[in-house]
Write a protein that holds these residues in place. Structure first.
Motif, PDB file in Angstrom:
ATOM      1  N   CYS A 170      -0.242  -7.403   0.438  1.00 46.23           N
ATOM      2  CA  CYS A 170      -0.794  -7.062  -0.780  1.00 46.23           C
ATOM      3  C   CYS A 170      -0.865  -7.806  -1.981  1.00 46.23           C
ATOM      4  O   CYS A 170       0.169  -8.792  -2.027  1.00 46.23           O
ATOM      5  CB  CYS A 170       0.106  -5.950  -1.352  1.00 46.23           C
ATOM      6  N   ASP A 224       2.343  -7.521  -4.822  1.00 47.18           N
ATOM      7  CA  ASP A 224       3.820  -7.626  -4.446  1.00 47.18           C
ATOM      8  C   ASP A 224       3.989  -8.594  -3.434  1.00 47.18           C
ATOM      9  O   ASP A 224       5.056  -8.994  -2.993  1.00 47.18           O
ATOM     10  CB  ASP A 224       4.579  -6.492  -4.419  1.00 47.18           C
ATOM     11  N   HIS A 251       2.127  -4.053   3.978  1.00 45.65           N
ATOM     12  CA  HIS A 251       2.411  -2.654   3.971  1.00 45.65           C
ATOM     13  C   HIS A 251       1.488  -2.024   4.991  1.00 45.65           C
ATOM     14  O   HIS A 251       0.521  -2.587   5.402  1.00 45.65           O
ATOM     15  CB  HIS A 251       1.790  -2.163   2.612  1.00 45.65           C
ATOM     16  N   GLN A 257      -3.691   3.416  -0.852  1.00 39.03           N
ATOM     17  CA  GLN A 257      -2.339   4.007  -1.051  1.00 39.03           C
ATOM     18  C   GLN A 257      -1.730   3.784   0.425  1.00 39.03           C
ATOM     19  O   GLN A 257      -2.069   4.235   1.433  1.00 39.03           O
ATOM     20  CB  GLN A 257      -2.191   5.421  -1.311  1.00 39.03           C
ATOM     21  N   CYS A 310       4.264   3.868   2.036  1.00 40.88           N
ATOM     22  CA  CYS A 310       5.428   4.184   0.959  1.00 40.88           C
ATOM     23  C   CYS A 310       4.901   4.656  -0.405  1.00 40.88           C
ATOM     24  O   CYS A 310       5.783   4.987  -1.117  1.00 40.88           O
ATOM     25  CB  CYS A 310       6.010   2.606   0.985  1.00 40.88           C
ATOM     26  N   HIS A 358       2.788   2.671  -2.357  1.00 37.97           N
ATOM     27  CA  HIS A 358       2.443   1.691  -3.353  1.00 37.97           C
ATOM     28  C   HIS A 358       1.016   1.683  -3.185  1.00 37.97           C
ATOM     29  O   HIS A 358       0.271   1.890  -1.942  1.00 37.97           O
ATOM     30  CB  HIS A 358       3.181   0.559  -2.605  1.00 37.97           C
ATOM     31  N   VAL A 408      -2.133  -0.674  -2.695  1.00 32.48           N
ATOM     32  CA  VAL A 408      -2.178  -1.960  -2.230  1.00 32.48           C
ATOM     33  C   VAL A 408      -3.558  -2.509  -2.570  1.00 32.48           C
ATOM     34  O   VAL A 408      -4.474  -1.932  -2.327  1.00 32.48           O
ATOM     35  CB  VAL A 408      -2.063  -1.801  -0.558  1.00 32.48           C
ATOM     36  N   CYS A 466       7.127  -4.117   4.337  1.00 35.44           N
ATOM     37  CA  CYS A 466       7.537  -3.332   3.282  1.00 35.44           C
ATOM     38  C   CYS A 466       8.667  -2.355   4.121  1.00 35.44           C
ATOM     39  O   CYS A 466       8.331  -1.605   5.068  1.00 35.44           O
ATOM     40  CB  CYS A 466       6.397  -2.710   2.889  1.00 35.44           C
ATOM     41  N   CYS A 482       7.689   1.376   3.930  1.00 31.67           N
ATOM     42  CA  CYS A 482       6.618   1.814   4.960  1.00 31.67           C
ATOM     43  C   CYS A 482       7.244   1.808   6.567  1.00 31.67           C
ATOM     44  O   CYS A 482       6.959   2.893   7.241  1.00 31.67           O
ATOM     45  CB  CYS A 482       5.569   0.954   5.015  1.00 31.67           C
TER      46      CYS A 482
END
Length: 82
Positions: A17, A20, A24, A43, A46, A48, A50, A63, A66
């Motif tokens: 990603c 961050d 993921h 999505q 987790c 988030h 992406v 992550c 995840c």
């Protein structure tokens, strides 16, 4: 054929990603849904959203959230902060 296991892990793709820097896990259904809606963010397991980094971008760490969805029994607890 025997019965299918009820706790199958979803098939995922590891995606770095931009936002961050973490890698993921994203299902192919989430990728297809994002592409069909002309939204190129997906999505992750987790939760988030992406924004995929270019494939030549080195990903950061995986992550943990995840990973806990995929393999809840194999993820070590995160260290506690003081």
């Amino acid at each position: 054929m025997g019965p299918v296991a009820s706790r199958c892990s979803p098939l995922t793709v590891s995606v770095a990603c931009r936002a961050d820097g973490q890698v993921h896990e994203v299902t192919d259904e989430a990728i297809a849904a994002g592409g069909a809606a002309s939204r190129w963010y997906w999505q992750a397991l987790c939760g988030h959203m992406v924004c995929p980094a270019p494939l030549v971008t080195p990903g950061g760490g995986a992550c943990r959230r995840c990973a806990s969805v995929l393999r809840p029994d194999q993820v070590a607890p995160s260290p506690k902060r003081r």
